[in-house]
Design an enzyme around this catalytic site. Structure first.
Site: not given
Length: 398
Positions: A200, A323
């Site tokens: 991705h 994240c």
């Protein structure tokens, strides 16, 4: 309202050709590649073709590539395999600026009795090779570093790190999630033993990645079960994802030539912001940096306030790793670089892609000066207070 997407280090748009390549394997060619019948066999051939496409991008052999679900899985598999292959060694070397997928694994291993050395970085985000040399011992099983930092784009001296690891008898793993597709690679002539990538980040869908394992490197699988991936990664194959990653790798090889265009747009953005907005600076190394990434600090304001203001205009940027973006703490990467408090909390990242246009960059350059001016006007920090904070940054950080 149209979106100007400048957060490509977080994730990327799936390329139309990638989507077209994978769709038939969801609806038409849905057989299990492990099956003995022809229907499954033709799917297996497509998977092997995709493996070859990934290998070609990396300058590796097909047999050295295993498919994974993501970068995090690849990092976990590489680290734990390296340790399992050398049970007599209990020392790991990494850096203070790694992604959470490395740092948190190392913290877990410390609880299991492993010793971990976290190499420092300088104010430009670079490691000191002398510090690495001093840290290497006969007990060092693994050196694991990123190829390029996800927040600043700073590129590490990978080959120099790898040669030192090899001389010490340690396995060298590289988290190249941010680098693959942005820098040319030739792993056949590299000192890298294992390398992680994630689909991705190079215009493939989420949920697919790959791990390169140099021929001859001992590897114990993280996931145990069936015989898939030649016994190195059990579980029914994500065929559409594999096909997508293969096509994305093929396109990435073609689009490596776009790096110069991306760099020109990145430089246009940086220079425009630095010239239009005072008390602003670029974080990271001036030259050893990914061509698509800029991390810029705006003194006396909060980066989150800038992002919220940009969001009102449909402009997507970031204050760091996706994240950890839910955390209110300042970036561990910028802290490790020793940046002053005023820059540390006022920094944002713009990351471009091959789809980024000059018009989009000019729109950001038009909007940013009034946004920063307005935020500074309502900021509680004056210049004097900011100078005081710089002297108190460690106390405030705790």
């Amino acid at each position: 309202m149209s979106v100007i997407y400048l957060d490509n280090n977080a994730t990327t748009q799936v390329d139309a050709e990638v989507l077209a390549a994978m769709l038939p394997y969801l609806t038409e060619f849905y057989g299990n590649p492990s099956s003995m019948h022809t229907f499954g066999g033709q799917v297996g051939k497509a998977v092997q073709q995709a493996r070859g496409q990934v290998a070609f991008l990396l300058g590796a052999e097909e047999s050295e590539i295993i498919f994974t679900s993501c970068g995090t899985e690849g990092n976990n598999a590489a680290i734990k395999a390296a340790l399992a292959a050398q049970p007599e060694k209990r020392h790991i070397i990494t850096t203070q600026v790694e992604h959470a997928a490395i740092i948190n694994v190392c913290k877990q291993l410390e609880k299991q009795g492993y010793k971990v050395t976290y190499l420092s970085v300088d104010s430009q985000g670079q490691i000191d090779l002398l510090e690495l040399e001093a840290a290497l011992t006969g007990d060092t099983a693994l050196v694991s570093t990123m190829y390029a930092n996800n927040e600043t784009g700073v590129v590490f001296p990978i080959e120099q790190i790898g040669l030192r690891a090899k001389d010490a008898g340690a396995i060298f793993h590289v988290d190249a999630v941010q680098a693959v597709g942005k820098v040319p690679l030739n792993l056949k002539t590299s000192s890298i033993d294992m390398l992680t990538l994630s689909g991705h980040k190079l215009h493939a869908p989420k949920g697919i990645g790959a791990l390169y394992i140099r021929r001859g490197v001992r590897f114990r699988p993280l996931l145990v079960g069936g015989h898939q991936e030649r016994g190195r990664r059990a579980g029914t194959e994500n065929v559409p994802g594999m096909i997508a990653l293969g096509k994305a790798a093929e396109l990435a090889q073609i689009h490596l030539k776009d790096v110069k265009r991306e760099k020109a747009l990145r430089d246009r953005l940086e220079q425009g912001l630095l010239s239009a907005i005072p008390n602003t600076e670029v974080n990271g190394h001036p030259t050893s940096r990914l061509s698509n990434t800029t991390n810029i600090g705006f003194k006396y304001i909060e980066g989150e306030a800038i992002l919220l203001s940009l969001n009102k205009y449909g402009i997507c940027a970031s204050s760091g790793s996706a994240c950890t973006s839910g955390s209110l703490e300042s970036s561990h990467v910028l802290r490790a670089m020793g940046l002053p408090y005023t820059i540390l909390h006022g920094s944002i990242r713009f990351s471009l892609s091959r789809y980024t246009t000059e018009a989009e960059i000019d729109k950001v350059l038009q909007l940013m000066p009034p946004i920063v001016e307005r935020l500074r006007a309502i900021s509680p920090f004056s210049n004097d207070q900011a100078d005081w904070l710089q002297g108190r940054e460690e106390a405030l950080a705790h």
